[in-house]
Write a protein that holds these residues in place. Structure first.
Motif, short mmCIF file in Angstrom:
data_model
loop_
_atom_site.label_atom_id
_atom_site.label_comp_id
_atom_site.label_asym_id
_atom_site.label_seq_id
_atom_site.Cartn_x
_atom_site.Cartn_y
_atom_site.Cartn_z
N SER A 67 0.84 -1.20 0.00
CA SER A 67 0.00 0.00 0.00
C SER A 67 0.87 1.24 0.00
CB SER A 67 -0.91 0.03 1.22
OG SER A 67 -1.55 1.28 1.32
N ARG A 68 0.48 2.22 -0.81
CA ARG A 68 1.24 3.46 -0.86
C ARG A 68 0.49 4.60 -0.19
NH1 ARG A 68 5.26 2.16 -4.25
NH2 ARG A 68 6.03 4.28 -4.34
N VAL A 69 -0.58 4.25 0.51
CA VAL A 69 -1.38 5.29 1.17
C VAL A 69 -0.58 5.87 2.35
CG1 VAL A 69 -3.51 5.77 2.44
CG2 VAL A 69 -3.53 4.17 0.50
N VAL A 70 -0.64 7.17 2.48
CA VAL A 70 0.05 7.86 3.57
C VAL A 70 -1.01 8.48 4.49
CG1 VAL A 70 1.66 9.73 4.17
CG2 VAL A 70 2.05 8.32 2.13
N TYR A 71 -0.79 8.34 5.80
CA TYR A 71 -1.75 8.80 6.80
C TYR A 71 -1.14 9.89 7.69
CZ TYR A 71 -3.59 4.18 5.56
OH TYR A 71 -4.04 3.08 4.86
N ALA A 72 -1.99 10.77 8.16
CA ALA A 72 -1.54 11.77 9.14
C ALA A 72 -1.18 11.05 10.44
CB ALA A 72 -2.65 12.78 9.41
N VAL A 89 5.63 17.74 -1.04
CA VAL A 89 5.67 17.71 0.42
C VAL A 89 4.32 18.12 1.00
CG1 VAL A 89 6.82 18.66 2.48
CG2 VAL A 89 8.13 18.31 0.37
N ILE A 90 3.94 17.43 2.07
CA ILE A 90 2.78 17.83 2.87
C ILE A 90 3.29 18.15 4.26
CG2 ILE A 90 0.57 17.12 3.87
CD1 ILE A 90 0.30 15.08 1.61
N VAL A 91 2.83 19.25 4.82
CA VAL A 91 3.17 19.60 6.20
C VAL A 91 1.88 19.71 6.99
CG1 VAL A 91 4.31 21.25 7.73
CG2 VAL A 91 5.21 20.87 5.42
N ILE A 92 1.87 19.10 8.16
CA ILE A 92 0.71 19.18 9.05
C ILE A 92 1.15 19.82 10.36
CG2 ILE A 92 -1.04 17.88 10.33
CD1 ILE A 92 -0.96 15.79 8.15
N ALA A 93 0.41 20.85 10.76
CA ALA A 93 0.68 21.54 12.03
C ALA A 93 -0.17 20.90 13.12
CB ALA A 93 0.35 23.01 11.90
N VAL A 105 4.98 12.82 -1.50
CA VAL A 105 3.59 12.38 -1.41
C VAL A 105 2.71 13.25 -2.32
CG1 VAL A 105 1.62 12.05 0.12
CG2 VAL A 105 3.92 11.60 0.97
N THR A 106 1.87 12.58 -3.10
CA THR A 106 0.84 13.28 -3.86
C THR A 106 -0.35 13.48 -2.93
OG1 THR A 106 1.56 12.26 -5.92
CG2 THR A 106 -0.67 13.20 -5.88
N ALA A 107 -0.66 14.72 -2.64
CA ALA A 107 -1.65 15.03 -1.61
C ALA A 107 -3.07 14.74 -2.06
CB ALA A 107 -1.53 16.50 -1.21
N THR A 108 -3.87 14.24 -1.13
CA THR A 108 -5.31 14.15 -1.35
C THR A 108 -6.02 15.07 -0.35
OG1 THR A 108 -5.40 12.21 0.11
CG2 THR A 108 -5.26 11.80 -2.25
N VAL A 109 -5.25 15.90 0.31
CA VAL A 109 -5.82 16.92 1.21
C VAL A 109 -5.45 18.29 0.66
CG1 VAL A 109 -5.83 15.54 3.33
CG2 VAL A 109 -3.74 16.74 2.66
N ARG A 120 -6.19 9.48 5.87
CA ARG A 120 -5.43 9.45 4.63
C ARG A 120 -5.14 10.87 4.15
NH1 ARG A 120 -6.95 6.20 -0.84
NH2 ARG A 120 -5.96 7.59 -2.32
N ILE A 121 -3.89 11.14 3.82
CA ILE A 121 -3.55 12.48 3.32
C ILE A 121 -2.97 12.45 1.92
CG2 ILE A 121 -3.23 13.49 5.61
CD1 ILE A 121 -0.19 13.13 5.20
N GLY A 122 -2.61 11.27 1.43
CA GLY A 122 -2.05 11.23 0.08
C GLY A 122 -1.49 9.86 -0.26
N MET A 123 -0.83 9.84 -1.40
CA MET A 123 -0.23 8.60 -1.90
C MET A 123 1.28 8.82 -2.08
SD MET A 123 -2.72 6.41 -2.29
CE MET A 123 -2.09 5.18 -3.43
N LEU A 124 2.04 7.88 -1.57
CA LEU A 124 3.50 7.95 -1.75
C LEU A 124 3.84 7.84 -3.23
CD1 LEU A 124 6.25 7.98 -0.21
CD2 LEU A 124 6.21 5.50 -0.44
N GLN A 125 4.68 8.75 -3.70
CA GLN A 125 5.10 8.70 -5.10
C GLN A 125 6.16 7.61 -5.30
OE1 GLN A 125 6.37 12.73 -5.82
NE2 GLN A 125 4.26 13.48 -5.99
N ARG A 126 6.17 7.08 -6.50
CA ARG A 126 7.13 6.00 -6.79
C ARG A 126 8.54 6.54 -6.93
NH1 ARG A 126 4.74 1.31 -7.44
NH2 ARG A 126 2.50 1.32 -7.88
N ASN A 127 8.64 7.77 -7.37
CA ASN A 127 9.95 8.37 -7.55
C ASN A 127 10.04 9.61 -6.65
OD1 ASN A 127 10.74 6.58 -9.72
ND2 ASN A 127 9.20 7.68 -10.92
#
Ligand SMILES: [Zn+2]
Length: 166
Positions: A67-72, A89-93, A105-109, A120-127
């Protein structure tokens, strides 16, 4: 007479950098989640430089399974979505002046969105990551200071970080 639980926290705090200790009244029930599915595997450890201007590894690289899903990792608000040094890049405060960064990460937020721990906040990129095969680079900062992100997940230390909610 200090209650045993309080004493444990105090001793723990003294064993760490004092700035890591939760401020009084910071709340309760901090919950931090591993940001990728599968086994908790650290591919590259946190290796901070001796000085700010020197190269180092200001985060940890986490191995991913199928799975390439990325979570907060925790409750917070998306404070940045975009490119830094040609990486997505995604940054969460989070509460307590903490920020976590996730790349590549390709963001879905979207910017400003509130997120829950484990959301879920995005998908890990392959490269774009600095591992082969790809990994998630997770960073942690308090203010302008880089911290070891694994502090969030260590059972005996997680409670020393500011708790979220409330
Ligand atoms: Zn890295």
């Amino acid at each position: 007479m200090i209650a045993p639980a309080t004493r444990t926290v105090l001793v723990g705090c003294l064993g760490l950098v004092l700035s890591l200790c939760a401020p009084a009244g910071a709340g309760a029930s901090g919950q931090w989640r591993w940001p990728v599915a599968g086994s908790h595997r650290v591919v590259h450890p946190y290796q901070p430089p001796a000085h700010d201007w020197l190269p180092g590894h200001r985060g940890v690289d986490l191995g991913v399974g199928s799975s390439r899903v990325v979570y907060a990792v925790g409750v917070g608000r998306v404070s940045f979505v975009g490119q830094i040094a040609q990486r997505s890049v995604i940054v969460i405060a989070h509460a307590g002046n903490l920020r976590t960064t996730y790349e590549p990460v390709t963001a879905t937020v979207r910017l400003g969105q509130r997120v829950a721990a484990g959301q879920r906040i995005g998908m890990l990129q392959r490269n774009g990551s600095h591992c082969r095969p790809s990994c998630l680079h997770l960073g942690l900062k308090r203010g302008t200071t880089y911290l070891n992100p694994l502090l969030l997940f260590a059972p005996t230390r997680a409670r020393l970080l500011p708790h979220l909610g409330h």
